[in-house]
Write an enzyme that holds these catalytic residues in place. Sequence first.
Site, PDB file in Angstrom:
ATOM      1  N   GLY A  32     -11.127  53.382 -44.216  1.00  0.00           N
ATOM      2  CA  GLY A  32     -11.216  51.875 -44.099  1.00  0.00           C
ATOM      3  C   GLY A  32     -12.241  51.255 -44.860  1.00  0.00           C
ATOM      4  CB  THR A  33     -13.345  50.062 -47.473  1.00  0.00           C
ATOM      5  OG1 THR A  33     -14.913  49.697 -47.976  1.00  0.00           O
ATOM      6  CG2 THR A  33     -12.186  49.605 -48.497  1.00  0.00           C
ATOM      7  N   GLY A  34     -14.242  47.367 -46.190  1.00  0.00           N
ATOM      8  CA  GLY A  34     -14.203  45.857 -46.068  1.00  0.00           C
ATOM      9  C   GLY A  34     -15.623  45.401 -46.785  1.00  0.00           C
ATOM     10  CB  ALA A  35     -16.991  41.952 -46.936  1.00  0.00           C
ATOM     11  CE1 TYR A  36     -20.629  40.744 -43.105  1.00  0.00           C
ATOM     12  CE2 TYR A  36     -18.258  40.404 -42.258  1.00  0.00           C
ATOM     13  CZ  TYR A  36     -19.452  40.007 -42.661  1.00  0.00           C
ATOM     14  OH  TYR A  36     -19.605  38.786 -42.432  1.00  0.00           O
ATOM     15  CE  LYS A  54     -19.153  48.870 -39.635  1.00  0.00           C
ATOM     16  NZ  LYS A  54     -18.529  47.798 -38.536  1.00  0.00           N
ATOM     17  CG  ASP A 151     -11.084  39.026 -33.896  1.00  0.00           C
ATOM     18  OD1 ASP A 151     -10.126  38.460 -33.826  1.00  0.00           O
ATOM     19  OD2 ASP A 151     -11.399  39.779 -34.908  1.00  0.00           O
TER      20      ASP A 151
HETATM   21  O1  N58 Z   1     -16.022  48.836 -32.599  1.00  0.00           O
HETATM   22  C1  N58 Z   1     -17.061  48.539 -33.564  1.00  0.00           C
HETATM   23  N1  N58 Z   1     -18.200  47.716 -33.080  1.00  0.00           N
HETATM   24  C2  N58 Z   1     -18.081  46.999 -32.020  1.00  0.00           C
HETATM   25  C3  N58 Z   1     -17.478  47.186 -30.806  1.00  0.00           C
HETATM   26  C4  N58 Z   1     -17.675  46.121 -29.992  1.00  0.00           C
HETATM   27  C5  N58 Z   1     -17.414  45.934 -28.629  1.00  0.00           C
HETATM   28  C6  N58 Z   1     -15.918  46.199 -28.376  1.00  0.00           C
HETATM   29  C7  N58 Z   1     -18.298  46.307 -27.849  1.00  0.00           C
HETATM   30  C8  N58 Z   1     -17.386  44.306 -28.236  1.00  0.00           C
HETATM   31  N2  N58 Z   1     -18.470  45.052 -30.642  1.00  0.00           N
HETATM   32  N3  N58 Z   1     -18.811  45.661 -31.932  1.00  0.00           N
HETATM   33  C9  N58 Z   1     -19.581  45.164 -32.949  1.00  0.00           C
HETATM   34  N4  N58 Z   1     -17.201  49.090 -34.757  1.00  0.00           N
HETATM   35  C10 N58 Z   1     -16.332  49.914 -35.327  1.00  0.00           C
HETATM   36  C11 N58 Z   1     -14.913  49.895 -35.031  1.00  0.00           C
HETATM   37  C12 N58 Z   1     -14.073  50.840 -35.918  1.00  0.00           C
HETATM   38  C13 N58 Z   1     -14.622  51.560 -36.474  1.00  0.00           C
HETATM   39  C14 N58 Z   1     -15.860  51.743 -36.871  1.00  0.00           C
HETATM   40  C15 N58 Z   1     -16.799  50.897 -36.109  1.00  0.00           C
HETATM   41  S1  N58 Z   1     -13.594  52.502 -37.479  1.00  0.00           S
HETATM   42  C16 N58 Z   1     -12.909  53.716 -36.463  1.00  0.00           C
HETATM   43  C17 N58 Z   1     -13.405  54.144 -35.328  1.00  0.00           C
HETATM   44  C18 N58 Z   1     -12.691  55.059 -34.641  1.00  0.00           C
HETATM   45  N5  N58 Z   1     -11.649  55.771 -35.110  1.00  0.00           N
HETATM   46  C19 N58 Z   1     -11.047  55.479 -36.420  1.00  0.00           C
HETATM   47  C20 N58 Z   1     -11.669  54.441 -36.934  1.00  0.00           C
END
Ligand code: N58
Length: 387
Positions: A32-36, A54, A151
């Site tokens: 996955g990819t995006g602006a952040y 990430k 969200d």
């Molecule tokens: O989930 C996050 N960040 C995150 C979680 C939260 C809560 C739920 C605690 C409020 N806040 N924030 C900012 N980051 C994140 C999510 C998905 C991925 C990478 C980072 S990608 C991914 C993760 C796991 N398996 C597959 C893809």
Amino acid sequence: MAVRSRTGYYQQEVNRTAWEVPERYRDLKQVGTGAYGTVCSAWDRRMGTQVAIKKLHRPFQSKLFAKRAYRELRLLKHMKHENVIGLMDVFTAEIALDRLRDFYLVMPFMGTDLGKLMKLERLSEDRVQFLVYQMLKGLKYIHSAGIIHRDLKPGNLAINPDCELKILDFGLARQADAEMTGYVVTRWYRAPEVILNWMHYTQTGKPSSRFVSSGVEEKAKRKLTFFSLLAVDIWSAGCIMAEMVLGKPLFKGSDHLDQLREIMKITGTPAADFVVKLHSQDAKNYIRSLPKVPKKDLHSLFSKASSNAVCVLEKMLLLDPERRVSASETLDLPFFSEYGEAEEESEALPYDQTMDNTDLPLDQWKRHTFTEILTFRPPRDSKETSL
Ligand code: N58
């Protein structure tokens, strides 16, 4: 091609950018990819598991990016619950603060998300029950830390092949106004009070009279306001559960106003006691101008669902945030009586959010982030990792 770099690290190109990662992480593949940021799946040789890594996109390019990066790291470090994404590792190839450019977050790899799963198949009530139970356990934990997700949507509920669910927040792309306009998933799960806010109805710029009081009363009101803020996630959870049952989104509005109309077709137009609580006169006038419609009976709307399932939806999809159930209360409803292991429904340690309201120069955000990276201790077991 892999190039050796700092001892124990190697360099690899992913989507035309250099990733510098510890030797233990192998087979990086972009997912996955995006602006952040960009996310890769990888094989963790030490743990013998698949992980997601990430890499934030130029996290120290501005104060705003740096604060966001710091916040994500702090949040992920704090989360220790099986239904919430947690941090397995955080690293940077840099050894000194002044050279810090990038850092990487490592978490358990989740194969799919609820959005993708629902596109592929209709869920049996047993699966709905198990998935909603996990979502609410995770939400209870997040809320107990004083954190509001804001969200929650099917794409932010990660699921593995054993139907285990973790709440996360992909947040890879910017959520500008444009993303919330038109026929878009990004808005379908938003609570009515949030949509009213976007319509700039409540932005008067001056404090509402509800806040101009003092002492005990003031404290009680703040507490009430805080619980009403958490209720935005309960609304989203209700929309998600409804979609699991129906097989399609419940409120597919084509714009802000249409979204509110869709909502009120089911909840009915609000009673006078809700309208008086609205902060802005414009919002009051708009709601009062709507033709009165009665609340729909959810049992007829969700005719295939059990009455215990409908009872959960009735309590979550209430227009008035002060009346919605809390995540913790939902877990005591009969729909979840088969589950309900108190140990799994645990609460979080308090999370210090003072930095969220702090303005610091860029180099300070960088310094705090570096400290957080250096003080990370890997979780001791899979329960703690939320693996
Ligand atoms: O989930 C996050 N960040 C995150 C979680 C939260 C809560 C739920 C605690 C409020 N806040 N924030 C900012 N980051 C994140 C999510 C998905 C991925 C990478 C980072 S990608 C991914 C993760 C796991 N398996 C597959 C893809």
